[in-house]
Scaffold this motif. Structure first.
Motif, short mmCIF file in Angstrom:
data_model
loop_
_atom_site.label_atom_id
_atom_site.label_comp_id
_atom_site.label_asym_id
_atom_site.label_seq_id
_atom_site.Cartn_x
_atom_site.Cartn_y
_atom_site.Cartn_z
N ARG A 80 34.38 10.61 -21.10
CA ARG A 80 35.68 10.85 -21.71
C ARG A 80 36.14 9.53 -22.34
NH1 ARG A 80 41.58 12.37 -19.23
NH2 ARG A 80 42.32 13.69 -20.95
N VAL A 81 35.30 9.02 -23.17
CA VAL A 81 35.45 7.66 -23.71
C VAL A 81 36.79 7.40 -24.38
CG1 VAL A 81 34.46 5.96 -25.29
CG2 VAL A 81 32.95 7.40 -23.91
N PRO A 82 37.33 8.32 -25.20
CA PRO A 82 38.63 8.05 -25.84
C PRO A 82 39.77 7.81 -24.85
CG PRO A 82 37.53 9.89 -26.92
CD PRO A 82 36.75 9.60 -25.68
N LYS A 83 39.63 8.30 -23.63
CA LYS A 83 40.64 8.12 -22.59
C LYS A 83 40.17 7.13 -21.52
CE LYS A 83 43.80 11.04 -24.06
NZ LYS A 83 45.19 10.62 -24.38
N ARG A 84 39.24 6.28 -21.89
CA ARG A 84 38.66 5.30 -20.96
C ARG A 84 38.15 5.98 -19.69
NH1 ARG A 84 42.83 0.32 -20.50
NH2 ARG A 84 44.17 2.02 -19.77
N ASN A 85 37.59 7.16 -19.90
CA ASN A 85 36.98 7.96 -18.82
C ASN A 85 37.94 8.27 -17.68
OD1 ASN A 85 34.40 8.15 -20.05
ND2 ASN A 85 33.91 6.08 -19.37
N ALA A 86 39.22 8.39 -18.00
CA ALA A 86 40.19 8.80 -16.97
C ALA A 86 39.86 10.21 -16.51
CB ALA A 86 41.61 8.74 -17.54
N PHE A 87 39.96 10.42 -15.21
CA PHE A 87 39.61 11.72 -14.63
C PHE A 87 40.71 12.74 -14.88
CE2 PHE A 87 36.77 9.09 -12.10
CZ PHE A 87 35.65 9.90 -11.98
N ASP A 88 40.39 13.76 -15.66
CA ASP A 88 41.26 14.93 -15.74
C ASP A 88 40.63 16.03 -14.90
OD1 ASP A 88 39.13 15.75 -17.29
OD2 ASP A 88 40.32 16.26 -19.05
N ALA A 101 39.55 4.56 -16.08
CA ALA A 101 40.92 4.10 -15.91
C ALA A 101 41.59 4.76 -14.71
CB ALA A 101 41.73 4.38 -17.18
N GLY A 102 40.85 5.58 -13.98
CA GLY A 102 41.39 6.24 -12.80
C GLY A 102 41.75 7.68 -13.09
N LEU A 103 42.78 8.17 -12.44
CA LEU A 103 43.21 9.55 -12.62
C LEU A 103 44.14 9.67 -13.83
CD1 LEU A 103 44.08 10.60 -8.95
CD2 LEU A 103 41.96 11.05 -10.20
N ASP A 104 43.96 10.73 -14.58
CA ASP A 104 44.88 11.07 -15.67
C ASP A 104 46.06 11.81 -15.03
OD1 ASP A 104 46.28 12.09 -17.82
OD2 ASP A 104 44.49 12.70 -18.93
N LEU A 105 47.04 11.05 -14.57
CA LEU A 105 48.14 11.64 -13.80
C LEU A 105 49.00 12.58 -14.64
CD1 LEU A 105 49.26 8.60 -11.62
CD2 LEU A 105 47.97 10.62 -10.90
N VAL A 106 49.05 12.36 -15.95
CA VAL A 106 49.83 13.25 -16.82
C VAL A 106 49.22 14.65 -16.80
CG1 VAL A 106 50.56 13.71 -19.18
CG2 VAL A 106 50.61 11.36 -18.30
N GLU A 107 47.89 14.71 -16.90
CA GLU A 107 47.22 16.01 -16.92
C GLU A 107 47.13 16.61 -15.51
OE1 GLU A 107 43.86 18.96 -17.00
OE2 GLU A 107 44.00 17.11 -15.82
N LEU A 108 47.01 15.75 -14.50
CA LEU A 108 46.75 16.23 -13.15
C LEU A 108 47.99 16.54 -12.33
CD1 LEU A 108 43.82 13.89 -12.05
CD2 LEU A 108 43.68 16.35 -12.46
N GLN A 109 49.11 15.95 -12.69
CA GLN A 109 50.29 16.01 -11.82
C GLN A 109 50.65 17.42 -11.39
OE1 GLN A 109 53.79 14.05 -13.37
NE2 GLN A 109 54.52 13.59 -11.31
#
Length: 260
Positions: free
Chosen positions: A21-29, A63-71
């Protein structure tokens, strides 16, 4: 929005699993979390595969968790995996029984640190920046760091990083016993594959038994691990691989293990 996924590639007995997920620095969604679980389950269930390597496409591990998508999804059980699926962070559900290597570079935050803490070998590029940032986001680590970070580094070494969320470099990660090796920038995957190939020359059943016994010691304690050791050891003595190991030693040749 870029949806997360993982790539898959098989090299002999090795499975390469790439965060993509390169454009999002591989943040986990939620998509990448699910796909990583499925990839690790595929690895676990394939008898021909003996070692897996998780790496990342692009400049950063994650970059860790994509908290916006995961919240909104966390409360729905996005981290509650089916009993037949491997939990990438090993904090519940089905656990992995075969060896895993993680190769990290660039930014490696939160869930990325916890992912590598659940691995057996970690190779870090010398440019890696680590961070367990959750307390700076109003939450706490929930992928294993509250246990494994402390086990690896010790309470007094771990807490300055867990309680503040401050970042640290590869040298510090090595001093904290969070990683196995530091390599030159860009060499982390190459080195991880090299170690995976070395692991694949060992007897697969013996490797899995060793991992199980070591895990018992860490999670259940020394007494439990010693009491259970023979249950892992005895089947090995009657395995075809044990016979092959002895033959290879007597014939002064490399053993050819089959996992039987």
């Amino acid at each position: 929005m870029s949806l997360g996924k993982v790539s898959r590639e098989k090299i002999g007995h090795i499975m390469l699993i790439g965060l993509d997920r390169v454009p999002k620095r591989n943040a986990f969604d939620s998509h990448m979390i699910s796909d990583l679980s499925h990839a690790l389950t595929e690895y676990e269930d394939d008898p021909e595969l003996r070692c897996a390597v998780i790496f990342a496409h692009g400049d950063h591990f994650t970059a860790g968790l994509d908290l916006v998508e995961l919240q909104s999804k966390i409360s729905e059980g996005i981290f509650n995996f089916d009993e037949n699926q491997i939990n990438p962070w090993g904090v519940g559900g089905r656990h992995r029984t075969k060896p895993l290597i993680v190769a990290v570079q660039g930014i490696c935050y939160t869930a990325g640190v916890e992912l590598m803490l659940n691995a057996d070998v970690v190779i870090a590029s010398d440019d890696t920046v680590f961070g367990q940032l959750e307390v700076q986001r109003g939450i706490m680590p929930f992928g294993g760091a509250t246990v494994r970070f402390v086990q690896a580094a010790g309470w007094q070494k771990a807490m300055p990083y867990l309680l503040t969320g401050k970042t640290f470099n590869s040298t510090t990660a090595n001093e904290l016993n969070l990683i196995s090796e530091i390599v030159e920038q860009g060499k982390q995957l190459e080195r991880a594959i090299e170690i995976a190939k070395e692991i694949c020359t060992s007897a697969p059943l013996a490797v899995q038994a060793l991992l199980a016994s070591a895990t018992d010691a860490v999670t259940q304690g020394q007494t439990f691990a010693f009491e259970k050791m023979n249950s892992y050891l005895m089947p090995l003595f009657v395995s075809q691989d044990a016979q092959e190991g002895i033959r290879a030693m007597l014939e002064k040749r490399p053993p050819q293990f089959t996992g039987r």
